[in-house]
Design a protein around this motif. Sequence first.
Motif, mmCIF file in Angstrom:
data_model
loop_
_atom_site.group_PDB
_atom_site.id
_atom_site.type_symbol
_atom_site.label_atom_id
_atom_site.label_comp_id
_atom_site.label_asym_id
_atom_site.label_seq_id
_atom_site.Cartn_x
_atom_site.Cartn_y
_atom_site.Cartn_z
ATOM 1 N N VAL A 1 0.847 -1.201 0.000
ATOM 2 C CA VAL A 1 0.000 0.000 0.000
ATOM 3 C C VAL A 1 0.881 1.251 0.000
ATOM 4 N N ARG A 2 0.454 2.274 -0.781
ATOM 5 C CA ARG A 2 1.227 3.519 -0.840
ATOM 6 C C ARG A 2 1.374 4.102 0.567
ATOM 7 N N PRO A 3 2.549 4.608 0.924
ATOM 8 C CA PRO A 3 2.759 5.099 2.292
ATOM 9 C C PRO A 3 1.760 6.178 2.700
ATOM 10 N N GLU A 4 1.374 7.055 1.753
ATOM 11 C CA GLU A 4 0.442 8.132 2.127
ATOM 12 C C GLU A 4 -0.949 7.594 2.442
ATOM 13 N N LEU B 1 -1.316 4.423 3.833
ATOM 14 C CA LEU B 1 -1.096 3.764 5.134
ATOM 15 C C LEU B 1 -1.243 4.769 6.279
ATOM 16 N N GLU B 2 -0.782 5.985 6.041
ATOM 17 C CA GLU B 2 -0.822 7.027 7.080
ATOM 18 C C GLU B 2 -2.227 7.542 7.359
ATOM 19 N N LEU B 3 -3.124 7.413 6.372
ATOM 20 C CA LEU B 3 -4.469 8.005 6.485
ATOM 21 C C LEU B 3 -5.370 7.231 7.435
ATOM 22 N N SER B 4 -6.356 7.937 8.011
ATOM 23 C CA SER B 4 -7.455 7.241 8.686
ATOM 24 C C SER B 4 -8.661 7.421 7.778
ATOM 25 N N ALA B 5 -9.525 6.410 7.711
ATOM 26 C CA ALA B 5 -10.729 6.510 6.871
ATOM 27 C C ALA B 5 -11.631 7.607 7.427
ATOM 28 N N TYR B 6 -12.418 8.226 6.557
ATOM 29 C CA TYR B 6 -13.338 9.299 6.972
ATOM 30 C C TYR B 6 -14.241 8.775 8.085
ATOM 31 N N PRO B 7 -14.198 9.406 9.271
ATOM 32 C CA PRO B 7 -14.912 8.827 10.406
ATOM 33 C C PRO B 7 -16.414 9.147 10.371
ATOM 34 N N VAL B 8 -17.245 8.113 10.467
ATOM 35 C CA VAL B 8 -18.700 8.330 10.563
ATOM 36 C C VAL B 8 -19.186 7.579 11.801
ATOM 37 N N SER C 1 -8.498 17.780 1.182
ATOM 38 C CA SER C 1 -7.122 17.330 1.431
ATOM 39 C C SER C 1 -7.012 15.810 1.345
ATOM 40 N N MET C 2 -8.074 15.115 1.775
ATOM 41 C CA MET C 2 -8.020 13.643 1.693
ATOM 42 C C MET C 2 -7.916 13.200 0.231
ATOM 43 N N ILE C 3 -8.734 13.806 -0.620
ATOM 44 C CA ILE C 3 -8.733 13.402 -2.033
ATOM 45 C C ILE C 3 -7.416 13.804 -2.703
ATOM 46 N N ALA C 4 -6.856 14.944 -2.320
ATOM 47 C CA ALA C 4 -5.545 15.330 -2.861
ATOM 48 C C ALA C 4 -4.561 14.192 -2.590
ATOM 49 N N ARG C 5 -4.638 13.653 -1.390
ATOM 50 C CA ARG C 5 -3.753 12.562 -1.010
ATOM 51 C C ARG C 5 -4.047 11.293 -1.811
ATOM 52 N N PHE C 6 -5.335 10.998 -1.995
ATOM 53 C CA PHE C 6 -5.688 9.781 -2.757
ATOM 54 C C PHE C 6 -5.022 9.790 -4.128
ATOM 55 N N VAL C 7 -5.020 10.985 -4.754
ATOM 56 C CA VAL C 7 -4.583 11.043 -6.159
ATOM 57 C C VAL C 7 -3.127 11.501 -6.299
ATOM 58 N N GLY C 8 -2.473 11.728 -5.165
ATOM 59 C CA GLY C 8 -1.064 12.102 -5.212
ATOM 60 C C GLY C 8 -0.822 13.554 -5.576
ATOM 61 N N MET C 9 -1.786 14.430 -5.265
ATOM 62 C CA MET C 9 -1.568 15.864 -5.482
ATOM 63 C C MET C 9 -0.998 16.466 -4.204
ATOM 64 N N GLU C 10 -0.173 17.472 -4.345
ATOM 65 C CA GLU C 10 0.311 18.172 -3.144
ATOM 66 C C GLU C 10 -0.794 19.100 -2.660
ATOM 67 N N TYR C 11 -1.100 19.023 -1.353
ATOM 68 C CA TYR C 11 -2.171 19.856 -0.792
ATOM 69 C C TYR C 11 -1.575 21.023 -0.008
ATOM 70 N N ILE C 12 -2.069 22.218 -0.293
ATOM 71 C CA ILE C 12 -1.613 23.399 0.445
ATOM 72 C C ILE C 12 -2.835 24.085 1.058
ATOM 73 N N GLY C 13 -2.881 24.142 2.375
ATOM 74 C CA GLY C 13 -3.998 24.793 3.080
ATOM 75 C C GLY C 13 -3.609 26.208 3.450
ATOM 76 N N VAL C 14 -4.477 27.159 3.157
ATOM 77 C CA VAL C 14 -4.216 28.559 3.522
ATOM 78 C C VAL C 14 -5.078 28.894 4.738
ATOM 79 N N PRO C 15 -4.450 29.321 5.859
ATOM 80 C CA PRO C 15 -5.256 29.585 7.057
ATOM 81 C C PRO C 15 -6.199 30.774 6.871
ATOM 82 N N LEU C 16 -7.405 30.640 7.401
ATOM 83 C CA LEU C 16 -8.339 31.771 7.459
ATOM 84 C C LEU C 16 -7.924 32.652 8.626
#
Length: 357
Positions: free
Chosen positions: A8-11, A13-20, A117-132
């Motif tokens: 499994v891709r390391p990114e 392995l690091e993730l937790s599934a969306y919690p419901v 951000s989760m989907i960015a990770r799924f597809v291997g895109m770099e995610y950049i969050g800008v703080p409000l």
Amino acid sequence: MKSIQDLVRPEILELSAYPVPDATGYIKLDAMENPYPWPEAMLDEWTHRLRDVAMNRYPDPSARQLTERLKTAMSVPEGQGVMLGNGSDEIIQIMAMALAKPDAKMVALEPGFVMYSMIARFVGMEYIGVPLNAEDFSLDLEKTVETIKTHQPELVFIAYPNNPTANAFDAMSIEKIVEVAEGVVVIDEAYQPFAEDSFMGRLGRFPNMLVMRTVSKLGLAGLRLGMLAGAPEWLTQFDKVRLPYNINVLTQHSVDFALSHLPEFEQQAAQIRADRRQLCEALSSLEGVEPYPSRANFILFRVPEGRAAELFERLKERGVLIKNMSKAGGVLSHCLRVTVGTAEENKAFLEALKSSL
Ligand SMILES: Cc1ncc(COP(=O)(O)O)c(C=O)c1O
């Protein structure tokens, strides 16, 4: 044989599934659902119509009838295209997959909707969050523009109104961002029924801007249907990534039917907006509780320092399930989020909160 850890891709392995969480037995105010059932006459008509749905056939792959209905119901401007997804979550994933070249980037505002951000990770895109801005969760235009100019991301998401903060950012600032961005900017209008404002009418003005909607918050969360509106040239490309038959026959017929009763849902949204005001006032009157202004069907509120997790648990013990945002840390450290429910549910929540405080 290789181990799971090796394969499994390391990114991932690091993730937790969306919690419901399991909401069985609770007053459910955690997921921004519409609390109202359909009127009896509507239910009868709907179930009657479903008898004629051909379950043995694949659905219409382009959902033509539903698409036309949605274009009218959601005021999509003439000449703009529409693509449907199995929830807007799927549309986010489709766009990300189509744009995920090596080194592709996604920008979104933080705190924001976690699926970006989760989907960015799924597809291997770099995610950049800008703080409000920390005080009022308004958009930090300077920082956002600077980030976009520096990274020129392929994909930018702006939720209007934003989840989990519930505010709608300044529209002129959003336009500025769209102008500065060389990539696609998606205005995610999941909460539009409660915002009474939209970028839909501005679609023709900005070739790189797309507007995403969902029927989930309007009252059809169980049917899973999202919609992307924008220039047909963009949608033609994204449509190649969409799996065939992604909108099943029951969803196609049921949403089409439901939207033929749109005034019913608009009335429910108006009721929710009125109840939101009352709920906000009631929260402000509680000592140590500070609700943030809301343009959505939920309210983010601060509680006394260090008590968010405990209050969340106490509410649960009293049968009310909301969302504990404090887990996210940072500016949300002392925050909880409650969905506006029926008048009775809101009352039960307020009473449980009062006794928990
Ligand atoms: C901002 C935002 N966008 C999109 C979604 C996903 O909606 P859907 O149910 O259409 O997948 C949500 C759901 O909570 C949301 O908060």
